[in-house]
Design an enzyme around this catalytic site. Structure first.
Site, PDB file in Angstrom:
ATOM      1  N   CYS A   1      16.558  82.565  33.818  1.00 52.15           N
ATOM      2  CA  CYS A   1      15.425  83.099  32.806  1.00 52.15           C
ATOM      3  C   CYS A   1      16.245  82.641  31.522  1.00 52.15           C
ATOM      4  O   CYS A   1      17.025  82.069  31.603  1.00 52.15           O
ATOM      5  CB  CYS A   1      14.849  84.637  32.518  1.00 52.15           C
TER       6      CYS A   1
ATOM      7  N   ARG B   1      14.296  76.687  31.264  1.00 49.51           N
ATOM      8  CA  ARG B   1      15.525  77.804  32.446  1.00 49.51           C
ATOM      9  C   ARG B   1      14.526  78.856  33.476  1.00 49.51           C
ATOM     10  O   ARG B   1      15.192  79.540  34.461  1.00 49.51           O
ATOM     11  CB  ARG B   1      16.397  78.533  31.753  1.00 49.51           C
TER      12      ARG B   1
ATOM     13  N   TRP C   1      11.912  83.076  36.437  1.00 57.19           N
ATOM     14  CA  TRP C   1      12.669  82.364  37.805  1.00 57.19           C
ATOM     15  C   TRP C   1      12.769  82.946  37.766  1.00 57.19           C
ATOM     16  O   TRP C   1      13.926  84.105  38.336  1.00 57.19           O
ATOM     17  CB  TRP C   1      13.707  81.092  37.205  1.00 57.19           C
TER      18      TRP C   1
ATOM     19  N   ASN D   1      18.061  88.542  31.564  1.00 59.78           N
ATOM     20  CA  ASN D   1      18.174  86.972  32.025  1.00 59.78           C
ATOM     21  C   ASN D   1      20.106  87.615  32.911  1.00 59.78           C
ATOM     22  O   ASN D   1      20.760  87.660  32.441  1.00 59.78           O
ATOM     23  CB  ASN D   1      18.723  85.681  31.610  1.00 59.78           C
ATOM     24  N   GLY D   2      19.487  87.889  34.229  1.00 64.38           N
ATOM     25  CA  GLY D   2      20.756  87.738  35.530  1.00 64.38           C
ATOM     26  C   GLY D   2      20.291  88.252  36.195  1.00 64.38           C
ATOM     27  O   GLY D   2      18.775  88.152  36.854  1.00 64.38           O
TER      28      GLY D   2
ATOM     29  N   GLU E   1      22.232  61.813  47.023  1.00 66.12           N
ATOM     30  CA  GLU E   1      21.180  62.264  46.077  1.00 66.12           C
ATOM     31  C   GLU E   1      19.760  61.803  46.040  1.00 66.12           C
ATOM     32  O   GLU E   1      19.262  62.712  46.014  1.00 66.12           O
ATOM     33  CB  GLU E   1      21.967  61.808  44.850  1.00 66.12           C
TER      34      GLU E   1
ATOM     35  N   LYS F   1      16.413  64.712  45.294  1.00 69.99           N
ATOM     36  CA  LYS F   1      15.644  63.889  44.137  1.00 69.99           C
ATOM     37  C   LYS F   1      14.080  64.383  45.078  1.00 69.99           C
ATOM     38  O   LYS F   1      13.338  64.761  44.567  1.00 69.99           O
ATOM     39  CB  LYS F   1      15.876  62.454  43.404  1.00 69.99           C
TER      40      LYS F   1
ATOM     41  N   GLU G   1      13.205  67.804  45.987  1.00 70.65           N
ATOM     42  CA  GLU G   1      12.617  68.554  44.273  1.00 70.65           C
ATOM     43  C   GLU G   1      12.012  67.578  43.761  1.00 70.65           C
ATOM     44  O   GLU G   1      10.928  68.810  43.477  1.00 70.65           O
ATOM     45  CB  GLU G   1      14.274  68.297  44.081  1.00 70.65           C
TER      46      GLU G   1
ATOM     47  N   HIS H   1      25.174  60.146  66.343  1.00 72.24           N
ATOM     48  CA  HIS H   1      25.723  62.274  66.405  1.00 72.24           C
ATOM     49  C   HIS H   1      25.013  62.825  66.823  1.00 72.24           C
ATOM     50  O   HIS H   1      25.277  64.182  66.884  1.00 72.24           O
ATOM     51  CB  HIS H   1      27.150  62.639  66.144  1.00 72.24           C
TER      52      HIS H   1
ATOM     53  N   LYS I   1      15.940  74.370  35.316  1.00 75.58           N
ATOM     54  CA  LYS I   1      16.959  72.938  35.118  1.00 75.58           C
ATOM     55  C   LYS I   1      18.454  73.796  35.084  1.00 75.58           C
ATOM     56  O   LYS I   1      19.055  72.503  35.422  1.00 75.58           O
ATOM     57  CB  LYS I   1      17.023  72.544  32.985  1.00 75.58           C
TER      58      LYS I   1
HETATM   59  C1  AGP Z   1      19.166  67.992  40.124  1.00 74.90           C
HETATM   60  O1  AGP Z   1      18.037  67.512  39.769  1.00 74.90           O
HETATM   61  C2  AGP Z   1      18.813  69.604  39.894  1.00 74.90           C
HETATM   62  N1  AGP Z   1      18.339  70.080  38.805  1.00 74.90           N
HETATM   63  C3  AGP Z   1      19.877  70.496  40.545  1.00 74.90           C
HETATM   64  O2  AGP Z   1      20.416  70.239  41.962  1.00 74.90           O
HETATM   65  C4  AGP Z   1      21.416  70.621  39.679  1.00 74.90           C
HETATM   66  O3  AGP Z   1      22.000  69.358  39.696  1.00 74.90           O
HETATM   67  C5  AGP Z   1      22.395  71.894  39.915  1.00 74.90           C
HETATM   68  O4  AGP Z   1      21.502  72.738  39.553  1.00 74.90           O
HETATM   69  C6  AGP Z   1      23.323  71.886  39.140  1.00 74.90           C
HETATM   70  O5  AGP Z   1      22.986  71.597  37.332  1.00 74.90           O
HETATM   71  P1  AGP Z   1      24.354  71.421  36.542  1.00 74.90           P
HETATM   72  O6  AGP Z   1      24.761  70.193  37.008  1.00 74.90           O
HETATM   73  O7  AGP Z   1      23.611  71.685  35.286  1.00 74.90           O
HETATM   74  O8  AGP Z   1      25.252  72.366  36.459  1.00 74.90           O
END
Ligand code: AGP
Length: 613
Positions: A2, A27, A74, A98-99, A481, A485, A488, A504, A608
């Site tokens: 958060c 956040r 969040w 936050n936590g 990767e 993408k 998400e 397999h 993020k």
């Molecule tokens: C990626 O698009 C995501 N936002 C998420 O997987 C991100 O890469 C992950 O949370 C790691 O974040 P960081 O690079 O800030 O540690």
């Protein structure tokens, strides 16, 4: 994860809180709230949804309070709702947090026995009641905060206001980031400096188990014993000039198009191409003595670490192990003295990666962090830091930070290869040229005809239920990767699979409805193209709907089996293969999300920076 923000002594307290929360939305953005102390009463407004919803609700009210705390959420405990949104209060104490309070059930039971009433499903709501419980014993704010913190198991960044104390915010930090901002006649607290960057550049970054009393003209920092702690006030560089969409519809699209610049600036920052020299920061330890590297990260950063395994083992010949932080931190890892720990993170605040870093540090490891945020917790705790030159990344789905990380890790691989005597001057020059040429080749991926093609393919995928990405070698990592993408952003189940692993088991998923994106670049330096081709033919034999990603010749060679094709340039070397094909998959995910009407920059359920476990 958060975002919290607070201000004391200001006539514009509501504006400062809302501005700060908007900057902290990366956040978490599922609900938000604000509380002011006015005429010794808490005035609280909370809303489900984004800060704009809270702002609209606030427009119905008139406020005069000069002390306020705010929160953007969040959800961890309790669904996103008005009741579960912060701030949470008892009769005398109000907090934002936050936590995660791991022992909240236990504390709640004790406090309920003591007559406390709980209105939400959150873990946080125990905090104001616990502080009030201790305040009733001590009548001392400092003592009550310390006593409460002693009882709490878990992580917290807390901002607390008290009835009867119109000019004071008390804060506490353990595990989650928290900074204090020094103003003129008003002072601030926030989860990160960026939230305060419009009001001050004078910052105090708190460390774990530090606390403070913040008043309009003074700040007192103290430790768990209540002893005064002298803290350095840092003057921060201005960041705000780079956080506009520059005319793009979304931050993510802008950040995708910024990637050639990220490559260029990374080279300018760390390479002198005129004499092929690499200038990485001084590590403070000798890389010659390093015979093993362990890379730890989360999400997209983990995949750049996986790319580094291919790059470092191929270029420098040093063994590399890669692990996700949420597993590594609980594994009894046999640390070696000749091992180097590399932590990769865009935010530098990801809780799992941070905890893994502390675990490695406790075991005497050399710590190198690759982060995009200079003053982040990881940067502060590392022996050496290499800053990615991507600039602020606002889109929750990471794109340019990934490219910045892979570019840095490529330079590190070449640098280590030279030190280990595996790379001679000629090879070094070739590798640096290949990195430099990636930028130019990347611009061709943005040609109108290519974008038009990707948009058409994206339209055809909006109704897909599942999707597979396959690749070999470092293109296997691109498949991982790309699938992350796609998941998400489109909310469609997509998996990245090693092309050779398909037969397999996973090949059982293939039928006429299954789109399969085959990442098959032709690379002058390896012959995995043919191998990937045969795996694609296995998919084709079972009716899978292939989207073939390769250069013109590769596409011609694959012929009619691919109904849809995504053309990329012919590649030279492993570095270009790590950096280029993934860009087209970012664009594909972006347009599918756009055509589905999803929130591209703030996808549901995400944030993020993941600052909780
Ligand atoms: C990626 O698009 C995501 N936002 C998420 O997987 C991100 O890469 C992950 O949370 C790691 O974040 P960081 O690079 O800030 O540690």
């Amino acid at each position: 994860m958060c975002g919290i923000v607070g201000v004391v002594g200001s006539k514009n307290s509501v504006t400062i809180i809302i501005d700060g929360l908007k900057k902290l939305e990366y956040r978490g953005y599922d609900s938000a709230g604000i509380a002011l102390l006015e005429n010794n009463q808490f005035r609280t407004v909370k809303e489900e949804g984004k800060i704009v919803q809270l702002e609209q609700a606030l427009a119905q009210h008139k406020f005069s309070g000069e002390i306020a705390i705010g929160h953007t959420r969040w959800a961890t405990h309790g669904a996103p709702s008005k009741e579960n949104a912060h701030p949470h209060a008892s009769s005398q104490v109000c907090v934002v947090h936050n936590g995660i309070i791991e022992n909240h059930q236990e504390l709640k039971a004790k406090l309920q026995k003591n007559g406390a009433q709980f209105l939400s499903e959150t873990d946080t709501e125990v905090v104001p009641h616990l502080i009030e419980y201790h305040f009733a014993q001590t009548h001392d704010i400092k003592k009550s905060i310390l006593a409460a913190a002693k009882e709490i198991h878990g992580t917290f960044a807390l901002a607390v206001i008290f009835k009867g104390h119109q000019d004071l915010i008390a804060v506490a930090k353990r595990g989650s980031p928290l900074v204090l901002g020094m103003g003129k006649g008003e002072n601030y607290v926030a989860s990160d400096y960026y939230a305060l960057s419009d009001h001050t550049n004078k910052i105090i970054a708190l460390d774990d188990d530090e606390f403070a009393l913040v008043l309009p003209n003074s700040v007192e920092v103290f430790d768990v014993e209540g002893k005064k702690v002298n803290k350095k006030v840092k003057t921060m560089e201005a960041e705000k000039n780079r956080v506009s969409k520059d005319g793009y519809d979304h931050f993510m699209l802008k950040e995708i198009y910024e990637q050639p610049r990220v490559l260029e600036e990374t080279i300018q920052a760390y390479v002198d191409l005129s004499n092929s020299s690499i200038h990485l920061p001084n590590f403070g330890f000798d890389l010659k003595e390093i015979n093993k590297i362990t890379i730890v990260a989360c999400g997209t950063s983990y995949y750049s670490g996986l790319c580094a395994k291919y790059l470092i083992e191929e270029i420098a010949g040093v063994e590399v192990e890669v692990d996700i932080a949420s597993e590594f931190r609980y594994r009894s890892h046999p640390f070696r003295h000749d091992n180097l720990m590399i932590f990769v993170s865009q935010s530098g605040e990801t809780a799992d990666t941070l905890a893994a870093l502390k675990y490695a540090k406790q075991n005497g490891q050399k710590i190198l962090s690759i982060v995009n945020v200079a003053h982040s917790s990881m940067a502060q705790l590392s022996d050496a830091v290499i800053r990615t030159v991507a600039g602020p990344e606002i889109g929750v789905a990471s794109t340019k930070a990934y490219t910045g990380q892979v570019a840095i890790l490529s330079l590190f691989a070449v640098h280590l290869g030279v030190i280990k005597g595996k790379v001679d001057a000629k090879q070094k020059n070739i590798l640096l040229q290949q990195l430099a040429e990636s930028g130019l080749k990347m611009t061709h991926l943005f040609d109108q005809s290519k974008i038009k093609n990707i948009k058409k393919i994206a339209k055809s995928l909006t109704r897909a239920r599942n999707l597979l990405y396959i690749g070999r070698g470092i293109s296997q990592v691109t498949a991982f990767e790309a699938a992350l993408k796609f998941r998400e952003l489109s909310y469609i189940n997509a998996q990245g699979i090693a092309a050779g692993e398909l037969k397999h088991g996973t090949i059982a998923l293939i039928d006429k409805k299954m789109p399969v994106v085959v990442i098959a670049p032709r690379n002058s330096q390896n012959d995995l193209f043919e191998k990937t081709l045969s795996n694609a033919q296995e998919v084709n034999a079972r009716g899978g709907k292939i989207i073939f990603v390769s250069d013109r010749e590769g596409i011609v060679q694959f012929g009619k089996m691919a109904r849809k094709k995504i053309e990329i340039p012919k590649l030279d070397g492993v570095i270009q293969e790590a950096i280029l094909p993934v860009i087209s998959t970012q664009l594909l995910a972006y347009y599918v999300s756009l055509y589905k009407g999803n929130d591209v920059d703030q996808p549901r359920n995400l944030a993020k920076s993941v600052t909780v476990e």
